[in-house]
Design a protein around this motif. Structure first.
Motif, PDB file in Angstrom:
ATOM      1  N   PHE A   9       0.769  -1.275   0.239  1.00  0.00           N
ATOM      2  CA  PHE A   9       0.398   0.460   0.093  1.00  0.00           C
ATOM      3  C   PHE A   9       0.861   0.996  -0.184  1.00  0.00           C
ATOM      4  N   THR A  10       0.336   2.398  -0.425  1.00  0.00           N
ATOM      5  CA  THR A  10       0.777   3.396  -0.813  1.00  0.00           C
ATOM      6  C   THR A  10       0.739   4.469   0.982  1.00  0.00           C
ATOM      7  N   THR A  11       1.407   5.188   1.260  1.00  0.00           N
ATOM      8  CA  THR A  11       1.024   6.448   2.405  1.00  0.00           C
ATOM      9  C   THR A  11       2.046   7.785   1.752  1.00  0.00           C
ATOM     10  N   TYR A  12       1.840   9.166   2.523  1.00  0.00           N
ATOM     11  CA  TYR A  12       2.386   9.993   2.050  1.00  0.00           C
ATOM     12  C   TYR A  12       2.297  10.920   3.469  1.00  0.00           C
ATOM     13  N   GLU A  13       4.118  11.218   2.916  1.00  0.00           N
ATOM     14  CA  GLU A  13       4.778  12.223   4.450  1.00  0.00           C
ATOM     15  C   GLU A  13       4.335  13.397   4.351  1.00  0.00           C
ATOM     16  N   ARG A  14       3.618  14.203   4.647  1.00  0.00           N
ATOM     17  CA  ARG A  14       3.672  15.850   4.382  1.00  0.00           C
ATOM     18  C   ARG A  14       4.478  16.396   5.295  1.00  0.00           C
ATOM     19  N   LEU A  15       5.035  17.318   5.856  1.00  0.00           N
ATOM     20  CA  LEU A  15       5.123  18.461   6.696  1.00  0.00           C
ATOM     21  C   LEU A  15       4.143  19.130   7.412  1.00  0.00           C
ATOM     22  N   GLY A  16       4.099  18.557   8.798  1.00  0.00           N
ATOM     23  CA  GLY A  16       3.070  18.977   9.980  1.00  0.00           C
ATOM     24  C   GLY A  16       3.226  20.522  10.098  1.00  0.00           C
ATOM     25  N   ASP A  17       3.444  21.409   9.219  1.00  0.00           N
ATOM     26  CA  ASP A  17       2.952  22.443   9.341  1.00  0.00           C
ATOM     27  C   ASP A  17       1.454  23.207  10.537  1.00  0.00           C
ATOM     28  N   SER A  18       1.928  24.497  10.653  1.00  0.00           N
ATOM     29  CA  SER A  18       0.739  25.102  11.078  1.00  0.00           C
ATOM     30  C   SER A  18      -0.566  24.715  10.143  1.00  0.00           C
TER      31      SER A  18
ATOM     32  N   SER B 180     -18.179  31.055  11.788  1.00  0.00           N
ATOM     33  CA  SER B 180     -17.408  30.292  12.536  1.00  0.00           C
ATOM     34  C   SER B 180     -16.453  29.649  11.555  1.00  0.00           C
ATOM     35  N   SER B 181     -15.069  29.485  12.362  1.00  0.00           N
ATOM     36  CA  SER B 181     -14.354  28.246  11.222  1.00  0.00           C
ATOM     37  C   SER B 181     -13.737  27.285  11.779  1.00  0.00           C
ATOM     38  N   GLU B 182     -12.842  26.379  11.118  1.00  0.00           N
ATOM     39  CA  GLU B 182     -12.681  24.606  11.608  1.00  0.00           C
ATOM     40  C   GLU B 182     -11.079  24.823  10.461  1.00  0.00           C
ATOM     41  N   THR B 183     -10.591  23.556  10.914  1.00  0.00           N
ATOM     42  CA  THR B 183      -9.629  23.565  10.840  1.00  0.00           C
ATOM     43  C   THR B 183     -10.048  22.553   8.804  1.00  0.00           C
ATOM     44  N   TYR B 184      -8.456  23.480   8.269  1.00  0.00           N
ATOM     45  CA  TYR B 184      -8.809  22.422   6.348  1.00  0.00           C
ATOM     46  C   TYR B 184      -8.676  21.062   6.676  1.00  0.00           C
ATOM     47  N   ASP B 185      -9.969  19.987   5.837  1.00  0.00           N
ATOM     48  CA  ASP B 185      -9.598  18.793   5.460  1.00  0.00           C
ATOM     49  C   ASP B 185      -9.175  19.057   4.517  1.00  0.00           C
ATOM     50  N   ARG B 186      -8.266  18.064   4.364  1.00  0.00           N
ATOM     51  CA  ARG B 186      -8.188  17.780   2.621  1.00  0.00           C
ATOM     52  C   ARG B 186      -8.812  16.831   2.521  1.00  0.00           C
ATOM     53  N   ASN B 187      -9.340  15.563   3.173  1.00  0.00           N
ATOM     54  CA  ASN B 187     -10.115  14.279   2.702  1.00  0.00           C
ATOM     55  C   ASN B 187     -12.123  15.118   2.905  1.00  0.00           C
ATOM     56  N   LYS B 188     -12.471  16.316   3.355  1.00  0.00           N
ATOM     57  CA  LYS B 188     -13.502  17.089   2.760  1.00  0.00           C
ATOM     58  C   LYS B 188     -13.310  17.604   1.610  1.00  0.00           C
ATOM     59  N   LEU B 189     -12.494  18.731   1.257  1.00  0.00           N
ATOM     60  CA  LEU B 189     -12.007  19.007   0.010  1.00  0.00           C
ATOM     61  C   LEU B 189     -12.232  17.128  -1.103  1.00  0.00           C
ATOM     62  N   LEU B 190     -11.357  16.927  -1.230  1.00  0.00           N
ATOM     63  CA  LEU B 190     -10.938  16.052  -1.828  1.00  0.00           C
ATOM     64  C   LEU B 190     -12.359  14.989  -2.188  1.00  0.00           C
ATOM     65  N   ARG B 191     -13.339  14.439  -1.223  1.00  0.00           N
ATOM     66  CA  ARG B 191     -15.083  13.795  -1.559  1.00  0.00           C
ATOM     67  C   ARG B 191     -15.479  14.879  -2.372  1.00  0.00           C
ATOM     68  N   SER B 192     -15.880  16.188  -2.293  1.00  0.00           N
ATOM     69  CA  SER B 192     -16.472  17.539  -2.167  1.00  0.00           C
ATOM     70  C   SER B 192     -16.310  17.491  -4.269  1.00  0.00           C
ATOM     71  N   VAL B 193     -14.941  17.313  -4.193  1.00  0.00           N
ATOM     72  CA  VAL B 193     -14.361  17.217  -6.282  1.00  0.00           C
ATOM     73  C   VAL B 193     -14.349  16.078  -6.629  1.00  0.00           C
TER      74      VAL B 193
ATOM     75  N   ALA C  28       1.485  31.704   0.936  1.00  0.00           N
ATOM     76  CA  ALA C  28       0.343  32.659   1.488  1.00  0.00           C
ATOM     77  C   ALA C  28       0.547  33.099   3.041  1.00  0.00           C
ATOM     78  N   PRO C  29       0.951  33.866   3.251  1.00  0.00           N
ATOM     79  CA  PRO C  29       1.830  34.940   4.265  1.00  0.00           C
ATOM     80  C   PRO C  29       0.318  35.022   4.903  1.00  0.00           C
ATOM     81  N   ARG C  30      -0.798  34.422   5.446  1.00  0.00           N
ATOM     82  CA  ARG C  30      -1.933  34.245   6.253  1.00  0.00           C
ATOM     83  C   ARG C  30      -2.339  32.579   6.161  1.00  0.00           C
ATOM     84  N   ASN C  31      -2.212  31.611   7.431  1.00  0.00           N
ATOM     85  CA  ASN C  31      -2.755  30.634   7.456  1.00  0.00           C
ATOM     86  C   ASN C  31      -4.672  30.443   7.658  1.00  0.00           C
ATOM     87  N   GLU C  32      -5.355  31.928   7.172  1.00  0.00           N
ATOM     88  CA  GLU C  32      -6.625  31.214   6.916  1.00  0.00           C
ATOM     89  C   GLU C  32      -7.434  32.101   5.603  1.00  0.00           C
TER      90      GLU C  32
END
Length: 148
Positions: free
Chosen positions: A38-47, A57-70, A98-102
């Protein structure tokens, strides 16, 4: 890394290579119990990236949520999973540079639409129909007219 096939908690790395211009490491693993690969991906764990929703309201970005919708928008279209992953990787790279993480959910949706428009008209309209929340057929027709 737990095996997705049998659940065994140990695996060995068979192959490792950089991916996404060095932002990710792709690893091929083999389960030490059932030998499933199987394949795994390792990404830098930044802010974490934050997404501000339309209700404020705010929520943490979820790659899987975006992946599902696309992926739903691209269903049964001549678009490969690699193209979808590339589209999301491209957006993430732009967001992390981008300079901001939002980002607002509106801006995130716009970034997806910009990329889908050049990729596939049907996927673009499917995503737009949910993202733009059309209230009636006239709004939907206007979006279709913009594609011409």
């Amino acid at each position: 890394m737990r095996c997705p096939s049998c659940g065994f908690p140990e695996s060995k790395v068979v192959d490792s290579r950089p991916s996404d211009d060095g932002a990710t490491i792709r690893r091929r693993r083999e389960c030490l119990d059932c030998k499933h690969r199987f394949t795994t991906y390792e990404r830098l764990g930044d802010s974490p990236l934050l997404v501000t929703k339309s209700d404020g309201s705010s929520e943490t970005y979820d790659r899987n949520k975006l992946l599902r919708s696309v992926t739903l928008a691209c269903a049964k279209r001549p678009i490969s999973p690699d193209q979808i992953t590339g589209l999301i990787d491209d957006i993430e790279s732009e967001l992390r540079a981008a300079p901001r993480n939002e980002i607002t959910s509106k801006n995130l949706g716009t970034k997806v639409l910009e990329r889908l428009e050049s990729l596939d008209d049907v996927a673009y309209v499917r995503f737009a129909s949910v993202y733009k929340d059309f209230k009636n057929i006239e709004e939907f027709a206007a979006a279709l007219e913009e594609l011409r």
